[in-house]
Design a protein around this motif. Structure first.
Motif, PDB file in Angstrom:
ATOM      1  N   TYR A  60     -20.922  -6.186   7.247  1.00  0.00           N
ATOM      2  CA  TYR A  60     -19.661  -5.470   7.591  1.00  0.00           C
ATOM      3  C   TYR A  60     -18.551  -6.060   6.790  1.00  0.00           C
ATOM      4  O   TYR A  60     -17.492  -5.542   6.339  1.00  0.00           O
ATOM      5  CB  TYR A  60     -19.371  -5.808   9.082  1.00  0.00           C
ATOM      6  N   LEU A  61     -18.504  -7.330   6.571  1.00  0.00           N
ATOM      7  CA  LEU A  61     -17.512  -8.234   5.985  1.00  0.00           C
ATOM      8  C   LEU A  61     -17.421  -7.624   4.369  1.00  0.00           C
ATOM      9  O   LEU A  61     -16.365  -7.554   3.834  1.00  0.00           O
ATOM     10  CB  LEU A  61     -17.719  -9.532   6.071  1.00  0.00           C
ATOM     11  N   THR A  62     -18.481  -7.549   3.776  1.00  0.00           N
ATOM     12  CA  THR A  62     -18.510  -7.026   2.343  1.00  0.00           C
ATOM     13  C   THR A  62     -18.342  -5.683   2.160  1.00  0.00           C
ATOM     14  O   THR A  62     -18.502  -5.090   1.217  1.00  0.00           O
ATOM     15  CB  THR A  62     -19.937  -7.446   1.780  1.00  0.00           C
ATOM     16  N   GLY A  63     -18.359  -5.045   3.355  1.00  0.00           N
ATOM     17  CA  GLY A  63     -18.121  -3.300   3.343  1.00  0.00           C
ATOM     18  C   GLY A  63     -19.361  -2.585   3.145  1.00  0.00           C
ATOM     19  O   GLY A  63     -19.024  -1.400   2.751  1.00  0.00           O
ATOM     20  N   ALA A 144     -13.274  -9.975  11.583  1.00  0.00           N
ATOM     21  CA  ALA A 144     -13.654  -9.560  10.353  1.00  0.00           C
ATOM     22  C   ALA A 144     -12.786  -8.737   9.320  1.00  0.00           C
ATOM     23  O   ALA A 144     -12.751  -8.834   8.383  1.00  0.00           O
ATOM     24  CB  ALA A 144     -15.128  -9.010  10.433  1.00  0.00           C
ATOM     25  N   ASP A 145     -12.237  -7.887  10.498  1.00  0.00           N
ATOM     26  CA  ASP A 145     -11.124  -6.801   9.757  1.00  0.00           C
ATOM     27  C   ASP A 145     -10.031  -7.369   9.142  1.00  0.00           C
ATOM     28  O   ASP A 145      -9.661  -7.145   7.839  1.00  0.00           O
ATOM     29  CB  ASP A 145     -10.765  -5.804  10.800  1.00  0.00           C
ATOM     30  N   ARG A 148     -11.360  -9.364   5.983  1.00  0.00           N
ATOM     31  CA  ARG A 148     -11.293  -8.174   4.937  1.00  0.00           C
ATOM     32  C   ARG A 148     -10.006  -7.792   4.265  1.00  0.00           C
ATOM     33  O   ARG A 148      -9.953  -7.678   3.136  1.00  0.00           O
ATOM     34  CB  ARG A 148     -12.128  -7.179   5.354  1.00  0.00           C
ATOM     35  N   ARG A 149      -9.302  -7.479   5.022  1.00  0.00           N
ATOM     36  CA  ARG A 149      -7.685  -7.086   4.534  1.00  0.00           C
ATOM     37  C   ARG A 149      -7.338  -8.129   3.883  1.00  0.00           C
ATOM     38  O   ARG A 149      -6.643  -7.909   2.526  1.00  0.00           O
ATOM     39  CB  ARG A 149      -6.662  -6.654   5.834  1.00  0.00           C
ATOM     40  N   GLN A 152      -8.572  -8.414   0.458  1.00  0.00           N
ATOM     41  CA  GLN A 152      -8.210  -7.392  -0.550  1.00  0.00           C
ATOM     42  C   GLN A 152      -6.889  -7.641  -1.301  1.00  0.00           C
ATOM     43  O   GLN A 152      -6.800  -7.160  -2.433  1.00  0.00           O
ATOM     44  CB  GLN A 152      -8.062  -6.112   0.239  1.00  0.00           C
ATOM     45  N   SER A 172     -20.296 -14.300   1.343  1.00  0.00           N
ATOM     46  CA  SER A 172     -20.032 -13.264   1.458  1.00  0.00           C
ATOM     47  C   SER A 172     -18.703 -12.648   0.678  1.00  0.00           C
ATOM     48  O   SER A 172     -18.247 -11.985  -0.038  1.00  0.00           O
ATOM     49  CB  SER A 172     -19.723 -12.634   2.803  1.00  0.00           C
ATOM     50  N   LEU A 173     -17.605 -13.738   0.845  1.00  0.00           N
ATOM     51  CA  LEU A 173     -16.221 -13.701  -0.003  1.00  0.00           C
ATOM     52  C   LEU A 173     -16.469 -13.705  -1.333  1.00  0.00           C
ATOM     53  O   LEU A 173     -15.921 -13.083  -1.934  1.00  0.00           O
ATOM     54  CB  LEU A 173     -15.454 -14.679   0.670  1.00  0.00           C
ATOM     55  N   LEU A 176     -17.459 -10.530  -2.592  1.00  0.00           N
ATOM     56  CA  LEU A 176     -16.215  -9.510  -2.512  1.00  0.00           C
ATOM     57  C   LEU A 176     -15.456  -9.864  -3.477  1.00  0.00           C
ATOM     58  O   LEU A 176     -14.394  -8.924  -3.862  1.00  0.00           O
ATOM     59  CB  LEU A 176     -15.674  -9.763  -1.176  1.00  0.00           C
TER      60      LEU A 176
END
Ligand code: FAD
Length: 420
Positions: A60-63, A144-145, A148-149, A152, A172-173, A176
């Motif tokens: 989910y974190l990595t999309g 997590a959202d 993630r934002r 980005q 995970s980061l 990303l």
């Protein structure tokens, strides 16, 4: 609870579950396997139906995974199973004499059988700047959202903590595309849980991916104007960051249980028996908060693992609905760190020796953990299927190092033969 405003209606046997995490979700399934008719109320502080937390740092974190893969069951399931799901609401008090739970909205629910599955909340290091925007913890979908934002729009992430959550989030980061630094007080990655050779192997993997590892120090402050821009460490170094994730442990949500006078284990956990009943037989506890008498190790264990919440939730649900079977599963957990998917069986809370089977470079290896000469657990990466069952059976029988050590280290020896 006399001043409370309303009482929810009750019909048939009434099950109440406090907590809508994995253990709570599985308890619904367990109850419904045994009792199709009883009323089930689930009260959760979460705003969503129950979901899998490991997915938060992984797909989910990595999309790579969407929400459908994150939920334990789709929301329709709770409707079909006639579960009265009360989200975004905290339970505030348990009256054991009246068998009632008070909610923060002022309502009261009566129960015949109550499950506490309240898990934990992330802890924040008490340092200046810990509440700046862009300083996160990771426990909920909303966390997590938000991470993630921030990922980005930012380039540099600082991860505080070198145990599992920190290591998982950092990997995970980095995947990303962020430039990640990790800061932790231990001298090496996952120090308490993995042997030195494996730690160094992982560290090399992390550094090859561009992660800057700063062991043996702690952050002193997080600084910036409204949002964090740099951290000052105790060793005097500074680390620039567009976002910070703290993976520094949780605090258990067990205040309700303690205030209700249930027996506690002295370290925040709720004492349950082998049927997952608390000191009050009409109240059960499961998942991160439950301290249970483990049959393999002959002591109380309380662990924060997905598999324990998964199995205890189901067992508690079935027992609440009258099955009465003990919980006897060997603790198990998994973690994904870049391309390393590790699995652990047993209890690694205390160990003093490991025996390695298989070479790290081969991609297939295991570490057998011993404490005071007895086997207490195994960490395995990509071992052949034929070793899986014997590996678990060995941990359950807890043989002595002197009896099996040299054979374990010899990959050509048959593990099943060691079971005697
Ligand atoms: C980011 C992350 C990654 C993880 N990765 C792994 C992994 O790779 N492998 C592994 O084995 N384990 C992993 N875990 C651990 C695993 O997810 C947990 O052990 C498991 O989720 C515990 O489930 P639980 O139901 O006991 O508690 P939780 O999932 O914490 O659920 C507790 C619920 O109770 C609710 N609640 C709390 N207090 C109240 C109240 N007073 N009233 C109403 N509701 C309340 C909360 O809102 C929540 O819904 C991870 C955990 C996290 C956070």
């Amino acid at each position: 609870m006399g001043e409370l405003e309303s009482e929810r209606t009750v019909s048939g046997k009434q099950y109440v579950i406090i907590g809508g995490g994995l253990a709570g979700a599985r308890a619904v399934q367990g109850i419904r396997r045994m009792d199709k008719e009883g009323g089930i109320v689930m009260v959760t502080a979460d705003s969503e139906v129950p979901y899998h937390r490991p997915a938060l740092y992984k797909g989910y974190l990595t999309g790579k995974e969407d929400l459908d893969h994150v939920y334990v069951k789709p929301s329709e399931y709770y409707v079909e199973q006639k579960v009265d799901l009360i989200t975004s609401t905290r339970a505030t008090q348990i009256d054991r004499t009246a068998q009632q739970v008070a909610l923060e909205d002022g309502s009261v629910i009566s129960y015949d059988s109550l499950l506490l599955a309240t898990g934990g909340r992330p802890w924040r290091l008490p340092i200046p700047g810990n509440d700046l925007r862009n300083v996160f913890t990771l426990r909920t979908l909303a966390d997590a959202d938000a991470i993630r934002r921030a990922g980005q729009s930012g380039e540099r992430a600082l991860v505080l903590g070198g145990s599992f959550i920190g290591s998982e989030v950092a990997s995970s980061l980095s995947q990303l595309g962020l430039r990640v630094s990790m800061v932790f007080p231990e001298s090496r990655l996952l120090e308490r849980v993995v042997p030195e050779a494996f730690s160094h192997f992982l560290q090399l993997k992390y550094e090859t991916a561009g992660i800057h590892i700063l062991p043996g120090t702690k952050p002193e402050s997080l600084n910036g104007d409204e949002q964090v821009e740099w951290a000052v460490l105790e060793n005097g170094e500074t680390v620039d960051a567009d976002l910070v994730v703290m993976g520094v442990g949780i605090r258990l949500n067990t205040e309700l249980a303690a205030e209700a006078g249930l027996e506690m284990d002295g370290r925040g956990g709720i004492v349950v028996d082998e049927y997952l009943r608390t000191s009050d037989p009409s109240i059960y506890a499961a998942g991160d908060i439950a301290s249970w008498p483990d049959v393999t190790f002959d002591k109380r264990l309380r662990v924060e693992h997905w598999d324990v919440a998964w199995r205890q939730g189901m067992r508690a649900g079935r027992n609440m609905a009258g099955e009465h079977k003990p919980y006897r599963t060997l603790p198990y957990f998994f973690s994904d760190l870049f391309d390393v998917s590790l699995e652990v069986w047993g209890d690694l809370s205390a160990w003093d020796r490991t025996v390695q089977r298989g070479k790290l470079e081969s991609g297939s290896y295991a570490f057998y953990y011993f404490h005071q000469e007895n086997l207490v657990g195994v960490l395995a990466v990509n071992r052949p299927d034929s070793e899986r069952d014997p590996m678990v059976s060995l941990v359950k029988t807890r043989p002595k190092l002197e009896d099996i050590g040299s054979k374990l280290a010899d990959e050509s020896s048959d593990l099943s033969a060691l079971l005697g």
